[in-house]
Design a protein around this motif. Structure first.
Motif, PDB file in Angstrom:
ATOM      1  N   UNK A  76     -41.087   9.030  40.076  1.00 19.19           N
ATOM      2  CA  UNK A  76     -41.696  10.111  40.843  1.00 19.19           C
ATOM      3  C   UNK A  76     -41.684  11.395  40.026  1.00 19.19           C
ATOM      4  N   UNK A  77     -42.523  12.318  40.430  1.00 20.31           N
ATOM      5  CA  UNK A  77     -42.453  13.665  39.876  1.00 20.31           C
ATOM      6  C   UNK A  77     -41.190  14.329  40.409  1.00 20.31           C
ATOM      7  N   UNK A  78     -40.419  14.928  39.531  1.00 19.23           N
ATOM      8  CA  UNK A  78     -39.201  15.598  39.963  1.00 19.23           C
ATOM      9  C   UNK A  78     -39.508  16.896  40.698  1.00 19.23           C
ATOM     10  N   UNK A  79     -38.719  17.174  41.747  1.00 23.68           N
ATOM     11  CA  UNK A  79     -38.955  18.402  42.495  1.00 23.68           C
ATOM     12  C   UNK A  79     -37.654  18.901  43.117  1.00 23.68           C
ATOM     13  N   UNK A  80     -37.714  20.105  43.650  1.00 26.37           N
ATOM     14  CA  UNK A  80     -36.580  20.725  44.342  1.00 26.37           C
ATOM     15  C   UNK A  80     -37.050  21.147  45.733  1.00 26.37           C
ATOM     16  N   UNK A  81     -36.257  20.807  46.754  1.00 26.15           N
ATOM     17  CA  UNK A  81     -36.589  21.233  48.111  1.00 26.15           C
ATOM     18  C   UNK A  81     -36.140  22.679  48.283  1.00 26.15           C
ATOM     19  N   UNK A  82     -37.100  23.572  48.560  1.00 26.65           N
ATOM     20  CA  UNK A  82     -36.816  24.994  48.674  1.00 26.65           C
ATOM     21  C   UNK A  82     -36.298  25.341  50.077  1.00 26.65           C
ATOM     22  N   UNK A  83     -35.947  26.603  50.266  1.00 26.13           N
ATOM     23  CA  UNK A  83     -35.406  27.050  51.553  1.00 26.13           C
ATOM     24  C   UNK A  83     -36.408  26.862  52.685  1.00 26.13           C
ATOM     25  N   UNK A  84     -37.703  26.958  52.367  1.00 24.48           N
ATOM     26  CA  UNK A  84     -38.737  26.756  53.386  1.00 24.48           C
ATOM     27  C   UNK A  84     -39.095  25.280  53.553  1.00 24.48           C
ATOM     28  N   UNK A  85     -38.305  24.385  52.936  1.00 23.64           N
ATOM     29  CA  UNK A  85     -38.423  22.931  53.018  1.00 23.64           C
ATOM     30  C   UNK A  85     -39.603  22.359  52.238  1.00 23.64           C
ATOM     31  N   UNK A  86     -40.365  23.202  51.578  1.00 26.81           N
ATOM     32  CA  UNK A  86     -41.457  22.721  50.732  1.00 26.81           C
ATOM     33  C   UNK A  86     -40.882  22.294  49.382  1.00 26.81           C
ATOM     34  N   UNK A  87     -41.329  21.138  48.914  1.00 29.31           N
ATOM     35  CA  UNK A  87     -40.838  20.636  47.632  1.00 29.31           C
ATOM     36  C   UNK A  87     -41.650  21.263  46.497  1.00 29.31           C
ATOM     37  N   UNK A  88     -40.924  21.751  45.511  1.00 33.98           N
ATOM     38  CA  UNK A  88     -41.555  22.406  44.376  1.00 33.98           C
ATOM     39  C   UNK A  88     -41.272  21.595  43.113  1.00 33.98           C
ATOM     40  N   UNK A  89     -42.357  21.138  42.437  1.00 35.30           N
ATOM     41  CA  UNK A  89     -42.182  20.394  41.196  1.00 35.30           C
ATOM     42  C   UNK A  89     -41.482  21.272  40.171  1.00 35.30           C
TER      43      UNK A  89
END
Length: 511
Positions: free
Chosen positions: A408-421
């Protein structure tokens, strides 16, 4: 050699009939050793152009007539069908029957075949010879004849067990696979097949192998069943030194899968005959290497002393992983080489070749012994080939297995719950097993992870998987140089002892 001598006076005539003839591996080995002492004689093809120039669809029209089957009288549990020469299958193999009275050649006759609408001059086919043979057996349903074993082309053969469909192939021998000098393909030139008694549930096949730099004698005994098994004894002789001798080679196909999705839309999530290489090392370690379809030829080598086994496995057994109603990849067998005796030092080698489609077998696994015999001396080898859909049954039950590897593309779940690559590559590795399933969900094992110097590990986290009753490892890696591969390893451990096999993965290079 192999024939019983004269019996002493007074022995019952009944015993004489039973002991009048015997054929064994040494009979073939004498021929193989004699051939190795001679220069290689390149075989010449007599195949008419009308058959040589057939496309694959045309070759499929040449059909063996079932009423011409050898042993069709039903007095043995097996029958023999034969392949006609055609396309690149343009050299004959001699096929003999072995009985208590001796051996006799099974003669080719064009009347054994239906040529459909092909324009074939049968006068040109006199004494042409067969290209190979099939072993037919009542494997699945009562009264139904199933193809158990197929022997066609070089030293290739395929075998299935109950409820399986043909997938990967095995070979007698491989020489210089994936070397710039080019691969040499030894071929079985002659077979001797024992006619079994009516109550015999196995079939014994002897084979003579020949190639420019090697010869070999083989005894193969096939035992059909839920998992069909082939016991192999071989004596290999070198005419001259070779750089890479491949013992018990397996050949398969990997186009795409969960760890390497296809770049274009495809209703099939995965397409492969095998999805990984498994190795049982002599020291008790088990290794799992998911397969890749690389952009350029790739060779991975594992130094192993006295291997207990290796194989190309199809661990995915759910139809939903493939969604292919025609080719049924979930029913294709794993091929496992169980070593017999001491194989010494050497390497299990994996070759991955780029392929644009599923028509090419682009995966090879083999054992490369460190010590080779001098020309003319025998290399004795024995192993048991398992063709199975029960991968857990072939595995050490004390160690967890990798059930899947997902990319998968690596990402981080942000405070607003949106995943950011974040520019990393993520790999999800699921470990499952009977012992692991007994572990409480709040008792996570330890994880050992290593990444080579072309990758930066930014995450390795483990969590309980309530669906599989196992543990899921999440890895995120940032690749430094995309033109180079990244080697990774991971395993579950406790108090320094392994709880799982070792996941050994290679992120392939990209152009």
């Amino acid at each position: 050699m192999g024939r019983a001598g004269k019996l002493a006076l007074g022995v019952l005539p009944l015993l004489f009939a039973a002991q009048s003839w015997a054929f064994d591996l040494n009979d073939v080995a004498i021929q193989a050793q004699a051939l190795a002492a001679e220069s290689y004689n390149q075989p010449q093809s007599r195949l008419p152009d009308a058959l040589r120039e057939l496309p694959f669809a045309g070759y499929q029209k040449v059909r063996f007539l079932e009423d011409k089957a050898h042993w069709r009288d039903g007095k043995t549990p097996f029958q023999l069908y034969f392949f006609h020469q055609g396309m690149h299958f343009d050299l004959p193999v001699k096929i003999n029957e072995v009985t208590a009275k001796g051996t006799r050649e099974i003669k080719y006759d064009p009347a054994m075949f239906d040529f459909s609408d092909l324009q074939i001059n049968r006068d040109e086919l006199k004494d042409l010879g067969f290209a190979g043979f099939k072993v037919i057996h009542q494997l699945n349903d009562v009264g139904k004849h199933d193809e158990l074993m197929s022997v066609l082309g070089a030293s290739y053969f395929r075998i299935v067990g109950k409820g399986q469909v043909f997938g990967l192939s095995a070979r007698g021998l491989a020489i210089d696979t994936a070397l710039p000098s080019g691969e040499e393909f030894p071929r079985f030139t002659e077979f001797w097949i024992e006619k079994p008694q009516p109550d015999r549930r196995s079939l014994v096949i002897y084979a003579l192998l020949d190639s420019p730099r090697a010869t070999g004698a083989y005894r193969m005994e096939i035992k059909p069943g839920r998992d069909s098994v082939l016991d192999v004894q071989a004596k290999v002789y070198l005419r001259e030194n070779v750089e890479k001798l491949g013992i018990a080679p397996l050949t398969s196909m990997y186009l795409f899968g969960a760890n390497q999705p296809w770049p274009r839309p495809n209703y099939r999530p995965q397409l492969h005959d095998s999805d990984g290489l498994a190795i049982a090392a002599g020291n008790g370690e088990w290794i799992w290497r998911p397969l890749n379809n690389p952009q350029r030829l790739n060779v991975s080598s594992y130094r192993i002393d006295n291997p207990r086994g290796f194989g190309l496995m199809q661990r995915g057994r759910d139809f939903n992983q493939y969604q292919d109603l025609d080719d049924r990849y979930e029913l294709r067998p794993s091929g496992w080489v169980e070593t017999v005796g001491d194989w010494g030092a050497g390497h299990v080698e994996l070759v991955e070749i780029p392929t644009p489609d599923e028509t090419n077998d682009n995966i090879v696994a083999l054992w490369r012994p460190e010590k080779l015999p001098a020309p003319g001396e025998a290399l004795d080898v024995a192993y048991r080939l398992h063709f199975s859909r029960d991968d857990a049954g072939l595995h050490d039950p004390k160690l967890a297995m990798v059930s899947q590897t997902r990319l998968s593309e690596g990402d981080i779940k942000q405070a607003n719950l949106i995943r950011q690559a974040d520019g990393s590559t993520a790999l999800v590795v699921d470990f499952v097993g009977e012992e692991l399933a007994k572990r409480p969900a709040d008792s996570a094992p330890q994880v050992q992870v290593s990444v080579d110097d072309n990758g930066e590990l930014v995450e390795d986290s483990l969590r309980y998987n309530p669906v599989s009753k196992g543990w899921r490892l999440m890895l995120r890696v940032k690749v430094k140089d995309q033109a180079r591969p990244v080697e990774m390893r991971a395993a579950l451990v406790e108090d320094g002892k392994p709880l799982s096999e070792t996941w050994s993965y290679q992120l392939p290079a990209h152009e």
